[in-house]
Design a protein around this motif. Structure first.
Motif, mmCIF file in Angstrom:
data_model
loop_
_atom_site.group_PDB
_atom_site.id
_atom_site.type_symbol
_atom_site.label_atom_id
_atom_site.label_comp_id
_atom_site.label_asym_id
_atom_site.label_seq_id
_atom_site.Cartn_x
_atom_site.Cartn_y
_atom_site.Cartn_z
ATOM 1 N N SER A 12 0.835 -1.198 0.000
ATOM 2 C CA SER A 12 0.000 0.000 0.000
ATOM 3 C C SER A 12 0.872 1.251 0.000
ATOM 4 C CB SER A 12 -0.918 0.001 1.226
ATOM 5 O OG SER A 12 -0.187 -0.233 2.420
ATOM 6 N N ALA A 13 0.397 2.280 -0.686
ATOM 7 C CA ALA A 13 1.171 3.524 -0.814
ATOM 8 C C ALA A 13 1.414 4.184 0.529
ATOM 9 C CB ALA A 13 0.455 4.488 -1.756
ATOM 10 N N LEU A 14 0.535 3.958 1.490
ATOM 11 C CA LEU A 14 0.755 4.359 2.875
ATOM 12 C C LEU A 14 0.803 3.099 3.728
ATOM 13 C CD1 LEU A 14 -1.578 7.405 3.712
ATOM 14 C CD2 LEU A 14 0.879 7.437 3.292
ATOM 15 N N GLY A 15 1.850 2.955 4.510
ATOM 16 C CA GLY A 15 1.898 1.874 5.479
ATOM 17 C C GLY A 15 1.380 2.362 6.816
ATOM 18 N N LEU A 16 1.461 1.506 7.814
ATOM 19 C CA LEU A 16 1.047 1.874 9.157
ATOM 20 C C LEU A 16 2.179 1.588 10.128
ATOM 21 C CD1 LEU A 16 -1.101 2.858 11.160
ATOM 22 C CD2 LEU A 16 -1.904 0.494 11.349
ATOM 23 N N ILE A 272 7.355 5.795 0.371
ATOM 24 C CA ILE A 272 6.203 5.181 1.031
ATOM 25 C C ILE A 272 6.152 5.685 2.469
ATOM 26 C CG2 ILE A 272 5.105 3.011 1.720
ATOM 27 C CD1 ILE A 272 6.868 1.684 -0.521
ATOM 28 N N PRO A 273 5.299 6.645 2.775
ATOM 29 C CA PRO A 273 5.187 7.113 4.162
ATOM 30 C C PRO A 273 4.536 6.043 5.037
ATOM 31 C CG PRO A 273 4.288 8.721 2.595
ATOM 32 C CD PRO A 273 4.467 7.430 1.861
ATOM 33 N N ILE A 274 4.965 5.973 6.295
ATOM 34 C CA ILE A 274 4.370 5.009 7.228
ATOM 35 C C ILE A 274 3.924 5.745 8.501
ATOM 36 C CG2 ILE A 274 5.499 2.931 6.360
ATOM 37 C CD1 ILE A 274 7.618 3.269 8.565
ATOM 38 N N PRO A 275 2.904 6.595 8.388
ATOM 39 C CA PRO A 275 2.440 7.316 9.580
ATOM 40 C C PRO A 275 1.939 6.338 10.636
ATOM 41 C CG PRO A 275 0.816 7.466 7.814
ATOM 42 C CD PRO A 275 2.056 6.846 7.223
ATOM 43 N N GLY A 276 2.251 6.653 11.870
ATOM 44 C CA GLY A 276 1.794 5.805 12.964
ATOM 45 C C GLY A 276 0.610 6.424 13.672
ATOM 46 N N THR A 277 -0.306 5.598 14.083
ATOM 47 C CA THR A 277 -1.419 6.042 14.919
ATOM 48 C C THR A 277 -2.025 4.838 15.609
ATOM 49 O OG1 THR A 277 -3.505 7.277 15.007
ATOM 50 C CG2 THR A 277 -3.152 5.874 13.086
#
Length: 326
Positions: A12-16, A272-277
């Motif tokens: 996915s283009a954004l990871g977690l 690939i950004p991997i913003p955390g939440t």
């Protein structure tokens, strides 16, 4: 969801980023985190990022609970190299072959899987031979325990030296509108070598979302409470950065978080950004960035409004700075 490539994997283009679900950002709630992981999965997120050092293995155990029954449809990235005592921020860096082999076995057990899709060296040990470190990881690939090798917080020279031993599938470093270090040759080197670039803390540890309230004290177990950019005169200076992001987002008709993530996605198909939440609401907000299109003119204007070096203060405390840009 849109997709990008790491080695032979479509992700996915954004990871977690899962770190905050177990440590560093105040109180944790496993049930809430599992709901967020579930929501990410159903929204099309396939790349989940953790490390053995997050919560002394608890983060991998949490992710392992989520992975049951879903393993073949997602990619898991974890890391070795930072060694900490439980509950302590202080760390040492270890890249010895014996440690790496022991660490990968521990991660496999906690994650409940037979293979790790992407295994990073979390920090480079200056006292270890890089070629031996990469050779050990290559042996783990040959053994089927690891699919692809990654490095964290490295210079272009280190990346090229490592890639001469074995292909490096991904580099993970901090990259955002207030941390633009990777633009100093690293993004270019990744593109040249066919290496993906995974951007961690793409929202400046939450600062760039505009939700940070300087009047509200951070919890004692929130590591931002002693992060140089979140304290004293640095904090007051950096609030202007958050205000600039808010203004630009309002002009675009999106949230500050979506603008910051869309700007990163526009830096190249290998980013690939991997913003955390740990909260589902923030997850859904972040995912809106995938459908936000910025024109080249807008990308340039945003970058010019927040130029490299604009943030006041170091990225970490002295302890956290160990091994950066190695």
């Amino acid at each position: 969801m849109k997709y990008r490539t790491i080695a032979t994997m479509q992700v996915s283009a954004l990871g977690l980023g899962c770190m905050g679900m177990s440590e560093f950002y105040g109180a944790t709630d496993a049930a809430q985190s599992l709901r967020t992981l579930e929501a990410a999965y159903h929204a099309g997120v396939t790349l989940f990022d953790t490390a053995e050092s997050y919560g002394n293995g608890d983060n991998e155990r949490l992710l392992g609970r989520f992975l049951a029954g879903r393993r073949q449809r997602v990619q898991v990235a974890t890391k070795c190299g930072i060694v900490r005592e439980p509950g302590q921020y202080e760390r040492r860096i270890d890249n010895s072959p014996a440690y790496i082999r022991q660490a990968v076995e521990g991660s496999l057990a906690r994650l409940g899987t037979e293979t790790i899709d992407l295994y990073y060296v979390h920090r480079i040990d200056p006292n270890a031979a890089l070629e031996e470190t990469i050779g050990t990881l290559a042996d783990l690939v040959d053994a089927g325990k690891v699919r692809a090798i990654g490095l964290c917080e490295v210079t272009p020279a280190t990346l090229r030296r490592a890639a001469a031993v074995h292909p490096i599938a991904a580099v993970q470093s901090e990259y955002s509108l207030w941390t633009r270090d990777p633009e100093d040759g690293l993004l270019e080197a990744c593109a040249e070598l066919g290496t993906a670039f995974c951007a961690y803390s793409p929202l400046g540890r939450g600062f760039l979302t505009g939700k940070f309230d300087a009047a509200t004290p951070l919890a004692p177990n929130d590591f931002r409470s002693f992060n140089p950019r979140f304290t004293g005169e640095n904090l007051q200076a950096n609030l202007k950065i958050a205000e600039t992001v808010r203004r630009l987002a309002a002009q675009k008709g999106c949230t500050p978080a979506q603008l910051a993530l869309a700007w990163l996605l526009a830096q190249g198909e290998h980013v690939i950004p991997i913003p955390g939440t740990k909260r589902e609401a923030y997850l859904r907000e972040n995912l809106g960035a995938v459908d936000l299109t910025l024109t080249p003119v807008e990308v340039a204007a945003i970058g010019a409004a927040l130029p490299p070096g604009i943030a006041a203060g170091q990225r970490y405390s002295a302890e956290g700075m160990k091994g950066l840009n190695a």
